[in-house]
Design a protein around this motif. Structure first.
Motif, mmCIF file in Angstrom:
data_model
loop_
_atom_site.group_PDB
_atom_site.id
_atom_site.type_symbol
_atom_site.label_atom_id
_atom_site.label_comp_id
_atom_site.label_asym_id
_atom_site.label_seq_id
_atom_site.Cartn_x
_atom_site.Cartn_y
_atom_site.Cartn_z
ATOM 1 N N ALA A 43 0.822 -1.206 0.000
ATOM 2 C CA ALA A 43 0.000 0.000 0.000
ATOM 3 C C ALA A 43 0.861 1.263 0.000
ATOM 4 N N CYS A 44 1.964 1.237 0.739
ATOM 5 C CA CYS A 44 2.865 2.391 0.762
ATOM 6 C C CYS A 44 3.520 2.576 -0.600
ATOM 7 N N ARG A 45 3.895 1.472 -1.225
ATOM 8 C CA ARG A 45 4.500 1.561 -2.561
ATOM 9 C C ARG A 45 3.522 2.192 -3.545
ATOM 10 N N ALA A 46 2.259 1.770 -3.478
ATOM 11 C CA ALA A 46 1.246 2.319 -4.381
ATOM 12 C C ALA A 46 1.012 3.803 -4.137
ATOM 13 N N ALA A 47 1.159 4.233 -2.883
ATOM 14 C CA ALA A 47 0.939 5.639 -2.538
ATOM 15 C C ALA A 47 2.191 6.491 -2.698
ATOM 16 N N GLY A 48 3.316 5.859 -3.007
ATOM 17 C CA GLY A 48 4.569 6.601 -3.117
ATOM 18 C C GLY A 48 5.082 7.081 -1.769
ATOM 19 N N ALA A 49 4.768 6.327 -0.723
ATOM 20 C CA ALA A 49 5.179 6.698 0.631
ATOM 21 C C ALA A 49 6.276 5.758 1.119
ATOM 22 N N ASP A 50 7.147 6.269 1.976
ATOM 23 C CA ASP A 50 8.226 5.480 2.555
ATOM 24 C C ASP A 50 7.644 4.581 3.646
ATOM 25 N N VAL A 51 7.702 3.284 3.437
ATOM 26 C CA VAL A 51 7.060 2.363 4.362
ATOM 27 C C VAL A 51 7.639 2.460 5.768
ATOM 28 N N ASP A 52 8.932 2.721 5.889
ATOM 29 C CA ASP A 52 9.533 2.822 7.224
ATOM 30 C C ASP A 52 9.041 4.061 7.962
ATOM 31 N N VAL A 53 8.869 5.156 7.235
ATOM 32 C CA VAL A 53 8.350 6.388 7.849
ATOM 33 C C VAL A 53 6.902 6.178 8.276
ATOM 34 N N VAL A 54 6.108 5.547 7.403
ATOM 35 C CA VAL A 54 4.711 5.283 7.740
ATOM 36 C C VAL A 54 4.624 4.339 8.937
ATOM 37 N N MET A 55 5.477 3.320 8.959
ATOM 38 C CA MET A 55 5.465 2.357 10.055
ATOM 39 C C MET A 55 5.761 3.044 11.385
ATOM 40 N N GLN A 56 6.740 3.928 11.401
ATOM 41 C CA GLN A 56 7.056 4.633 12.636
ATOM 42 C C GLN A 56 5.900 5.522 13.075
ATOM 43 N N ALA A 57 5.230 6.144 12.112
ATOM 44 C CA ALA A 57 4.074 6.974 12.454
ATOM 45 C C ALA A 57 2.936 6.119 13.011
ATOM 46 N N LEU A 58 2.765 4.932 12.462
ATOM 47 C CA LEU A 58 1.739 4.019 12.975
ATOM 48 C C LEU A 58 2.035 3.589 14.403
ATOM 49 N N LEU A 59 3.278 3.245 14.662
ATOM 50 C CA LEU A 59 3.664 2.829 16.005
ATOM 51 C C LEU A 59 3.476 3.964 17.003
ATOM 52 N N ALA A 60 3.818 5.188 16.576
ATOM 53 C CA ALA A 60 3.653 6.341 17.457
ATOM 54 C C ALA A 60 2.167 6.611 17.717
ATOM 55 N N GLU A 61 1.349 6.487 16.678
ATOM 56 C CA GLU A 61 -0.098 6.708 16.826
ATOM 57 C C GLU A 61 -0.701 5.669 17.757
ATOM 58 N N ASN A 62 -0.273 4.420 17.595
ATOM 59 C CA ASN A 62 -0.800 3.354 18.436
ATOM 60 C C ASN A 62 -0.421 3.560 19.900
ATOM 61 N N GLN A 63 0.767 4.105 20.118
ATOM 62 C CA GLN A 63 1.220 4.344 21.491
ATOM 63 C C GLN A 63 0.481 5.524 22.116
ATOM 64 N N SER A 64 0.229 6.570 21.314
ATOM 65 C CA SER A 64 -0.423 7.765 21.855
ATOM 66 C C SER A 64 -1.938 7.613 21.931
ATOM 67 N N THR A 65 -2.496 6.751 21.063
ATOM 68 C CA THR A 65 -3.945 6.517 21.061
ATOM 69 C C THR A 65 -4.183 5.013 21.110
ATOM 70 N N PRO A 66 -3.982 4.402 22.289
ATOM 71 C CA PRO A 66 -4.051 2.945 22.381
ATOM 72 C C PRO A 66 -5.443 2.361 22.196
ATOM 73 N N SER A 67 -6.479 3.189 22.338
ATOM 74 C CA SER A 67 -7.826 2.649 22.185
ATOM 75 C C SER A 67 -8.618 3.527 21.222
ATOM 76 N N ALA A 68 -9.457 2.907 20.441
ATOM 77 C CA ALA A 68 -10.340 3.601 19.510
ATOM 78 C C ALA A 68 -11.592 2.752 19.373
ATOM 79 N N ILE A 69 -12.512 3.177 18.532
ATOM 80 C CA ILE A 69 -13.744 2.403 18.371
ATOM 81 C C ILE A 69 -13.382 0.998 17.900
ATOM 82 N N PRO A 70 -13.708 -0.032 18.667
ATOM 83 C CA PRO A 70 -13.299 -1.404 18.324
ATOM 84 C C PRO A 70 -14.276 -2.082 17.373
ATOM 85 N N PHE A 71 -14.378 -1.556 16.146
ATOM 86 C CA PHE A 71 -15.367 -2.076 15.208
ATOM 87 C C PHE A 71 -15.254 -3.589 15.016
#
Length: 242
Positions: A43-71
């Protein structure tokens, strides 16, 4: 969320684990709803995004917002209720007013911003197509799947769908979701990521409302594509009389 296997995890399942991560995908232009089956790396390749940068942002988001609507943990009938009462109602309640706002801004600023005239056409077409889409879900797909769910809860069998299999209307819904996803990605590009440099306050407010409408639509698509449609087919496989 573990960074070791995150690159190979599907983006749809990442959002299922924590819906707050949808904000990260939105920031990097990664398609998590229509393309939810792709791995993070794909998905990152298709979007032209750096997968490592996106991964770090995901990990940071998960740490700062550990809970969300559990669909993904909700029962199927509750998820259908949510889609109907939040998303279907929301589209019908907000769409016409937003279209009027777009028309007003286009009338005032269309000469200097011709993209607004195109936006007006695109959004009007979207509302027409979405109304047809919502009616198909309300009149065909969801009533049958409610019945499948109730049959499964009672451990009873259910008659086959009149169109052969639930996979058939799902195929149509997926196609229409993809069309809307493509349309709104183009709208975002047309509207310069909803942040034109010289927009007046009214123009900016309209764009904020448009972005919010798009976010709601993508949540709707995510819930159906990445959670409900798979459940519907599983319910059919265990409940329909052979």
């Amino acid at each position: 969320m573990n960074g070791v296997y995150l690159k190979s995890q599907s983006v749809g399942s990442i959002v299922n684990d924590n819906f707050a991560t949808a904000r990260v995908f939105k920031t990097f232009g990664v398609d998590f709803c229509c393309g939810g089956g792709a791995s993070l790396e794909e998905a990152c390749r298709a979007a032209g995004a750096d997968v490592d940068v996106v991964m770090q942002a995901l990990l940071a988001e998960n740490q700062s917002t550990p809970s969300a609507i559990p669909f993904d943990s909700w029962p199927t009938d509750l998820l259908i209720d949510y889609v109907l009462k939040v998303h279907h109602r929301g589209i019908r309640a907000k769409g016409p007013g937003l279209l009027n706002d777009i028309r007003t801004v286009a009338r005032v600023h269309g000469d200097s911003h011709p993209e607004l005239l195109q936006l007006e056409e695109l959004f009007a077409a979207s509302l027409r197509d979405l109304e047809s889409h919502l009616q198909k879900e309300e009149q065909v797909l969801f009533p049958y799947c409610y019945a499948l769910y109730e049959a499964s809860m009672r451990k009873e069998s259910h008659a086959p769908m009149h169109c052969g299999s639930v996979a058939n209307p799902i195929r149509v819904m997926l196609h229409e979701h993809n069309d809307e996803g493509t349309r709104y990605k183009y709208i975002r590009l047309l509207m310069k990521d909803f942040a034109p440099e010289d927009a007046c306050a009214t123009y900016r407010l309209m764009l904020q409302d448009l972005e919010s409408f798009m976010d709601g639509l993508f949540e709707h698509i995510h819930i159906e594509n990445n959670i409900l449609f798979q459940r519907f087919q599983e319910l059919e496989s265990i409940s329909v009389r052979k």
